[in-house]
Design a protein around this motif. Sequence first.
Motif, PDB file in Angstrom:
ATOM      1  N   MET A 133       0.841  -1.203   0.000  1.00  0.00           N
ATOM      2  CA  MET A 133       0.000   0.000   0.000  1.00  0.00           C
ATOM      3  C   MET A 133       0.873   1.248   0.000  1.00  0.00           C
ATOM      4  N   SER A 134       0.572   2.173  -0.880  1.00  0.00           N
ATOM      5  CA  SER A 134       1.309   3.432  -0.876  1.00  0.00           C
ATOM      6  C   SER A 134       0.534   4.520  -0.149  1.00  0.00           C
ATOM      7  N   ILE A 135      -0.817   4.403  -0.151  1.00  0.00           N
ATOM      8  CA  ILE A 135      -1.622   5.434   0.515  1.00  0.00           C
ATOM      9  C   ILE A 135      -1.271   5.494   2.003  1.00  0.00           C
ATOM     10  N   GLY A 136      -1.089   6.714   2.482  1.00  0.00           N
ATOM     11  CA  GLY A 136      -0.718   6.893   3.882  1.00  0.00           C
ATOM     12  C   GLY A 136       0.784   6.936   4.085  1.00  0.00           C
ATOM     13  N   ILE A 166      -3.324   6.197  -5.780  1.00  0.00           N
ATOM     14  CA  ILE A 166      -4.716   5.744  -5.639  1.00  0.00           C
ATOM     15  C   ILE A 166      -4.985   4.551  -6.551  1.00  0.00           C
ATOM     16  N   VAL A 167      -4.556   4.675  -7.801  1.00  0.00           N
ATOM     17  CA  VAL A 167      -4.835   3.611  -8.772  1.00  0.00           C
ATOM     18  C   VAL A 167      -4.070   2.342  -8.395  1.00  0.00           C
ATOM     19  N   ALA A 168      -2.805   2.498  -8.023  1.00  0.00           N
ATOM     20  CA  ALA A 168      -1.980   1.339  -7.690  1.00  0.00           C
ATOM     21  C   ALA A 168      -2.558   0.579  -6.495  1.00  0.00           C
ATOM     22  N   ASP A 169      -2.948   1.322  -5.463  1.00  0.00           N
ATOM     23  CA  ASP A 169      -3.472   0.651  -4.274  1.00  0.00           C
ATOM     24  C   ASP A 169      -4.799  -0.035  -4.556  1.00  0.00           C
ATOM     25  N   THR A 170      -5.600   0.590  -5.419  1.00  0.00           N
ATOM     26  CA  THR A 170      -6.886  -0.025  -5.751  1.00  0.00           C
ATOM     27  C   THR A 170      -6.684  -1.297  -6.566  1.00  0.00           C
ATOM     28  N   LEU A 171      -5.692  -1.263  -7.463  1.00  0.00           N
ATOM     29  CA  LEU A 171      -5.424  -2.445  -8.286  1.00  0.00           C
ATOM     30  C   LEU A 171      -4.601  -3.482  -7.520  1.00  0.00           C
ATOM     31  N   GLY A 172      -3.967  -3.059  -6.427  1.00  0.00           N
ATOM     32  CA  GLY A 172      -3.114  -3.979  -5.677  1.00  0.00           C
ATOM     33  C   GLY A 172      -1.760  -4.183  -6.328  1.00  0.00           C
ATOM     34  N   ILE A 173      -1.253  -3.168  -7.006  1.00  0.00           N
ATOM     35  CA  ILE A 173       0.073  -3.276  -7.623  1.00  0.00           C
ATOM     36  C   ILE A 173       0.970  -2.155  -7.090  1.00  0.00           C
ATOM     37  N   SER A 174       2.244  -2.222  -7.442  1.00  0.00           N
ATOM     38  CA  SER A 174       3.178  -1.196  -6.984  1.00  0.00           C
ATOM     39  C   SER A 174       2.930   0.106  -7.738  1.00  0.00           C
TER      40      SER A 174
END
Lengths: 269, 726
Positions: free
Chosen positions: B1-4, B478-486
């Motif tokens: 997760m990158s968010i936060g 946002i997109v990466a975390d939603t897709l579950g990728i880096s």
Amino acid sequence: MSAPVTALFRPRTLNDALKMRAEQPGATVMAGGTDVMVYIESGTLKPTAILDLWGCSGLRWQQSITGGQFHGAGLTCTDVLRSGQSHPLLEAAAATVGAVQIQNRATLGGNICNASPAGDTLPVWLALKAEFEVASVRGRRRIPAASFWQGYKKIDLRPDELFLGILIPPLFGHTHFRKVGTRLAQSISKVVFAGRYNPGVDACLAFGAVGPTPMRCLKAETALVAGAAVDDVVQLVREEIAPIDDIRSTAVYRRQVAGNIVRRWLTSL
Amino acid sequence: MSIGTSPPRRDGLEKLSGRALYADDFRPDGLLYGATVRSDRAHAKILSIERDPAFDWSDVTVVTAKDLPGPNIVTLMTDDQPILADGITRHVTEPIALVAAPTRERALAAANAVKITYEDLPSLFDPLLAEGHDVRIYGDDNVFKRLHIQHGVRTDTTSHLIRGRYRTGLQEQLYIEPQSMIASPRADGGFTVRGSMQCPYYVDRAVKRMLGHDRLNVVQAVTGGGFGGKEEYPSMLACHVVLLAQATGRPVKITYGRGEDLRATTKRHPAIIDLATLVSPEGELLELHARLWMDGGAYHTLSTVVLSRAILHVGGPYRCPFFDLEGTVVATNTPPNGAFRGFGAPQAQWAMERHMDRIARELGIDPLELRWRNLYREGDVTATGQALQDPGAFAVLRAAEAAAAAPVVRKTVRPGVENAELREGRGIAMAWHGCGFTGNGEAKIRGKVALEVRGSEVAVLSSSTDIGQGTETIFPMIVADTLGISMDRVFNTEHDTGIVPDSGPTVASRTAMVVGGTCEKAAQQLLGRLRKEHGEGDFDSLLQRWRAADRGLLRVEETYEVDASVVWDPETYQGDAYPTFGWSCVIVDLRVDVDTGEVIYDRVVTATDVGKALSPVLAEGQIEGGTLQALGWATAEEVVLDARGCMRNDRLTNYIIPTALDAPEFVTALVEIPFAGGPFGAKGIGEIPMDAPAAAVAQAIERAVGARLDSLPMTPERVLAAMEIR
């Protein structure tokens, strides 16, 4: 809008510089360029030729000599701050000029010859009763700081002369410098003050940005030495200065602040 | 997760290393330089536009209003502002003609050699006299817009009437990069416009209407700050460079010098705000009556919506049973005012916070205690009848108080002021800020975002630009975390209207919350589409199956849809004014030099409800930068106009913004009360930092030296004059 500069002279020695100055009296003399560059960009100065003294040897030195301490015109504010040999009043003033980038280029001679009434170091020379040394191929002469600035941006320097440096005589007394600017860096003075007071002997109360030239308050000084009450000295200061309203501040503010600074200093002694 | 977490900003290295290409860095082959001939009159008939016969015009092209291919209108909200003044000029610095030449110097010289003759008309500068004045600038009465909101039940209990008048002045956005734009002819007879801007589609619409055809794409160059100053103004500049490119058949660039930028471009609307309140003896607000005037300048630009936001925020974060709020924005013969961070809310809340201090003074209640008694609580109803859910007012107040409990570390005073008498003061102020567009704005825009899978990477296509706030970093997170990728595999494409959908403008604290939310939904849609076709699995395994099936381009487009429960009546201004509100509390510790009236900022504590800090470092950066900008508005920044309404202090040495040395210690508390409609709970945070600091400064100055100031800016001159001490 600027016309093209068609000639750039960069003397390496003082002799060359004086010769070029004699041959090109219309050239704009530039040292660090911190004023000249700004004037060119804003269109207020349209030089066709520039005499660039930045690389000229013989201007950037500082030494105790007979009769006081000599500061070469080419010393930058940073030089003054680094040397640790300059008068505390000068150090205090140099530290308030622009910001570090400006201090690295701005020279003592440039500040004096640019002759802005708001020049940060100028009241210092008045307070220290400095003498200015100028030269041309015809010879050298010395001018008391008090008579160098003759009017708004008008200086006692002939078209073939260059400004060589400043002689500070040995003087005693309490000193105080205060610049009231617009912010803590990159700030131009609204009021700038340099004072020296040797009780019973003499006093200098010198201001910038409160008249067309840097100025001393002679009546206030006389009253101070004669033992007048601080409030009376403050009153005389406010009467003697001649501030105006401009885009940086108001005459009312400058007058009040000039007096407040003097009162604060004298009551703290 | 990158968010936060706070990954390095995507554009950081390029900007720090000087590799980032700003508009002025582009020098296409055959480039010509444009310059603008501007009015030097406030209000005049233009009798003639002539070329100085002494000037060599051989390599210069001149364009005037007569050369326009389409309507002479800068398309925005109303059709009042011409691209080039035709027959009449309504403010100093108004563009009248354009020139193009092979060098910047030639262009500027040519602009100087275009001679305009005028017949002066009477001019009007006082916004309080504008309505119905004999000098007509706009419509029948010089009123761009009047808004009136009345809500609630009047009081019949014993109460105190407390009145005050509050003022704010012009403020310049002062983006570091001046306005800059290039138009290049395309092979199909159209144009590519590249420049410094916030809103590519605003520019796109304005230029297409002028051209009368659609052969145009608009590309945002790396942009050195906007703060609203590059919301609407670039539309005019883009029309100018396209006109010159059309006339010459060559690429044309105009980059404003700082002085021209300061004199000619939009500023924050000055405001005069009268408040009258009925207050119970215990300090409870019972009625709030507001009369607000704003000076829009000579053309409408965005004045109606600036006024709207001002009126909707004028009550501050305080409950009140009865509101009667009226605002008017009028025309004067000054350069048009426009968007600027906060968009009317800072002016309005300056007034309300100062008014709260006045109430506290008159009733003998501590200003902080007065705020405690009146802050919005759960379910309270605003002036538009909107019932508040999870208002964060108390949370930010508690967080700020907790953070301010630590002792203030006073900075060493500067040389020469060792003997100064510095008096300490602390001030507190609060604000709320509606996130996103007002009312049904988002429903009208229906902003779009597209995602495209390119190799192993995912491209985010949006028209939401990065103007320093972090869009290039936040959207991929946002997109990466939603897709579950880096997040290393997700990037924003160039913001080119030829490629990206219209996500709406980059304004109104809406980019992370609204368009970021659309990014999240787009990513969910992408996953949903893969799962529908290929069953369960993570993004990479699903993508592998998509590829194996040879399904071609994988692209989704998502549109922001407003929750059906949101109700807004634009006629009565009743309903849900904003999807949610941010909340802030600011506690300023400062010292005032009693000899000079100068303010030294020691510490500014802010607590801001951000919903969710997507990247805490970027969130803190937004808040601290905005707070410093607000401190500049509070005590330093003053636009000085001459008799023609032209800015006199048009240089960075005399239009004073704070430097890094002037910045206080910042203590920045992020409070997270999630908003269900935002990505990961995020709210908009771009503008709220501008709202509360000035009032906190005023209260602190009052505490320190007894100077009561109700007008901005509180320059040392005004502080000293207002001091009771001497």
